[in-house]
Scaffold this motif. Structure first.
Motif, PDB file in Angstrom:
ATOM      1  N   THR A 237       0.824  -1.199   0.000  1.00 41.00           N
ATOM      2  CA  THR A 237       0.000   0.000   0.000  1.00 41.00           C
ATOM      3  C   THR A 237       0.860   1.252   0.000  1.00 41.00           C
ATOM      4  O   THR A 237       1.978   1.232   0.524  1.00 41.00           O
ATOM      5  N   ASP A 238       0.337   2.312  -0.611  1.00 40.68           N
ATOM      6  CA  ASP A 238       0.986   3.618  -0.517  1.00 40.68           C
ATOM      7  C   ASP A 238       0.050   4.613   0.166  1.00 40.68           C
ATOM      8  O   ASP A 238       0.208   5.820   0.039  1.00 40.68           O
ATOM      9  N   GLN A 239      -0.949   4.085   0.876  1.00 42.77           N
ATOM     10  CA  GLN A 239      -1.946   4.929   1.529  1.00 42.77           C
ATOM     11  C   GLN A 239      -1.850   4.840   3.056  1.00 42.77           C
ATOM     12  O   GLN A 239      -1.435   5.788   3.710  1.00 42.77           O
ATOM     13  N   THR A 243      -0.241  -1.132  10.421  1.00 42.29           N
ATOM     14  CA  THR A 243       0.131  -0.545  11.708  1.00 42.29           C
ATOM     15  C   THR A 243      -0.536   0.809  11.920  1.00 42.29           C
ATOM     16  O   THR A 243      -0.963   1.135  13.034  1.00 42.29           O
ATOM     17  N   THR A 244      -0.682   1.598  10.867  1.00 41.89           N
ATOM     18  CA  THR A 244      -1.381   2.874  10.984  1.00 41.89           C
ATOM     19  C   THR A 244      -2.821   2.658  11.435  1.00 41.89           C
ATOM     20  O   THR A 244      -3.324   3.345  12.338  1.00 41.89           O
ATOM     21  N   HIS A 245      -3.494   1.687  10.824  1.00 44.36           N
ATOM     22  CA  HIS A 245      -4.864   1.356  11.224  1.00 44.36           C
ATOM     23  C   HIS A 245      -4.901   0.860  12.668  1.00 44.36           C
ATOM     24  O   HIS A 245      -5.785   1.236  13.447  1.00 44.36           O
ATOM     25  N   GLY A 282       3.146  -5.497   9.451  1.00 40.40           N
ATOM     26  CA  GLY A 282       2.630  -4.174   9.769  1.00 40.40           C
ATOM     27  C   GLY A 282       2.873  -3.126   8.707  1.00 40.40           C
ATOM     28  O   GLY A 282       2.125  -2.148   8.611  1.00 40.40           O
ATOM     29  N   HIS A 283       3.909  -3.307   7.892  1.00 37.83           N
ATOM     30  CA  HIS A 283       4.228  -2.314   6.860  1.00 37.83           C
ATOM     31  C   HIS A 283       3.353  -2.450   5.622  1.00 37.83           C
ATOM     32  O   HIS A 283       3.398  -1.602   4.733  1.00 37.83           O
ATOM     33  N   LEU A 284       2.564  -3.528   5.567  1.00 36.32           N
ATOM     34  CA  LEU A 284       1.688  -3.766   4.417  1.00 36.32           C
ATOM     35  C   LEU A 284       0.309  -3.153   4.665  1.00 36.32           C
ATOM     36  O   LEU A 284       0.080  -2.514   5.686  1.00 36.32           O
ATOM     37  N   GLY A 285      -0.608  -3.366   3.739  1.00 38.50           N
ATOM     38  CA  GLY A 285      -1.941  -2.817   3.877  1.00 38.50           C
ATOM     39  C   GLY A 285      -2.799  -3.590   4.857  1.00 38.50           C
ATOM     40  O   GLY A 285      -2.416  -4.654   5.373  1.00 38.50           O
ATOM     41  N   PHE A 286      -3.998  -3.059   5.112  1.00 38.31           N
ATOM     42  CA  PHE A 286      -4.925  -3.648   6.075  1.00 38.31           C
ATOM     43  C   PHE A 286      -5.235  -5.109   5.760  1.00 38.31           C
ATOM     44  O   PHE A 286      -5.392  -5.946   6.655  1.00 38.31           O
TER      45      PHE A 286
END
Length: 308
Positions: A237-239, A243-245, A282-286
């Motif tokens: 992901t580039d969004q 981990t952000t979620h 964690g560095h990948l998308g949801f």
């Protein structure tokens, strides 16, 4: 329609089980021009349906012998087999079981039916008795395509958007468990949990309704992105990373619990995200959670075979 002078194949459809859903099935079939015989363990329920196109059966054997299509709608697969056990010869008859159970139970019931000479369709109803007979109602079926084709016109009178989703018998129950229960019920529970917190905090219902519509539109788009990622295994992901979620969800969980709300659905979602983070995703998308959530399940190819 099927009419004979004997006791065999006298009716178009036999409905086994006359609870709320079974009664709706029988009435809808009759309303669409099919002759129906009905049987229930407590006879008064079948007799309550008696009318010009519905005839109560005197016995389970008589009910099964009366039609080429037998629709069983009972509480469990175990109850279905128990009720139908006295009937040993099913040659020339299709048994369609409409009910919720496990994929293994569907497979076992198929083997039981085929061992007695029946052809078999498995199905799950996505809706309530009041939905039966409407164009948008859905019953998902799985089983032999030729058996579905033979009975499709009759079965579609029960739910206009019905379809055969797979020739693998357990698949209707897999969809029911995964999407109907795992997604719809969980999503509705999560919304109830969230809406209760927000509304009881004094946020106007108009605001909640408007933002919910926006969230559903985003969810519709994200769902398609997620199925594509799970299918291909590409979760980059580039969004916003997993981990952000997860970090945002942990802050929200703390806020809800400070107000006295248990927020159990959100906590469970965080557990899933945490497991994926601990696996180095964690560095990948949801959607990368799929790699840990489905790690114990062997993949299947589109034709239903294992891809081990």
């Amino acid at each position: 329609m099927t009419h004979t002078n004997g006791s065999f194949h006298t009716y178009d459809v036999a409905v086994i089980g006359c609870g709320l859903m079974g009664s709706a099935l029988a009435r809808t079939l009759a309303a669409n021009g099919h002759t129906v015989t009905a049987w229930n363990r407590t006879p008064h329920r079948a007799h309550a349906l008696a009318g010009e196109s519905i005839t109560p059966a005197l016995s389970i054997r008589a009910a099964v012998r009366s039609s080429r299509l037998v629709i069983a709608c009972l509480s469990t697969y175990e109850a279905t087999v128990q009720v139908l056990e006295p009937v040993t010869d099913w040659h020339g008859t299709t048994l369609t079981v409409l009910g919720s159970g496990t994929p293994d139970q569907a497979q076992q019931t198929q083997h039981w039916a085929e061992g007695r000479g029946a052809t078999y369709l498995d199905g799950v109803i996505l809706g309530h008795p009041g939905d039966i007979g409407t164009p948008g109602a859905v019953i998902l079926y799985s089983g032999p395509p030729d058996t579905w084709t033979e009975h499709e016109p009759t079965l579609k009178t029960l739910a206009g958007a019905s379809r055969l989703i797979s020739q693998q018998t357990p698949d209707a129950n897999r969809v029911d468990a995964g999407l109907s229960a795992g997604f719809f019920i969980t999503a509705l529970a999560a919304f109830t949990e969230a809406a209760t917190y927000v509304l009881k905090s004094g946020i106007p219902v108009t605001v909640v309704d408007e933002l919910t519509e926006l969230a559903l539109e985003i969810l519709r788009s994200e769902a398609k992105t997620t199925t594509a990622a799970i299918t291909t295994g590409k979760h980059e992901t580039d969004q916003a990373t997993l981990t952000t979620h997860a970090e945002g969800a942990r802050v929200a969980l703390a806020a809800l619990r400070e107000s006295g709300y248990p927020a159990r659905i959100l906590a469970a979602a965080i557990d899933n995200m945490t497991a994926a983070e601990q696996a180095g995703l964690g560095h990948l998308g949801f959607s990368a959670q799929a790699e840990t959530l489905g790690s114990a399940m062997p993949d299947k190819t589109p034709d239903g075979t294992r891809d081990d």
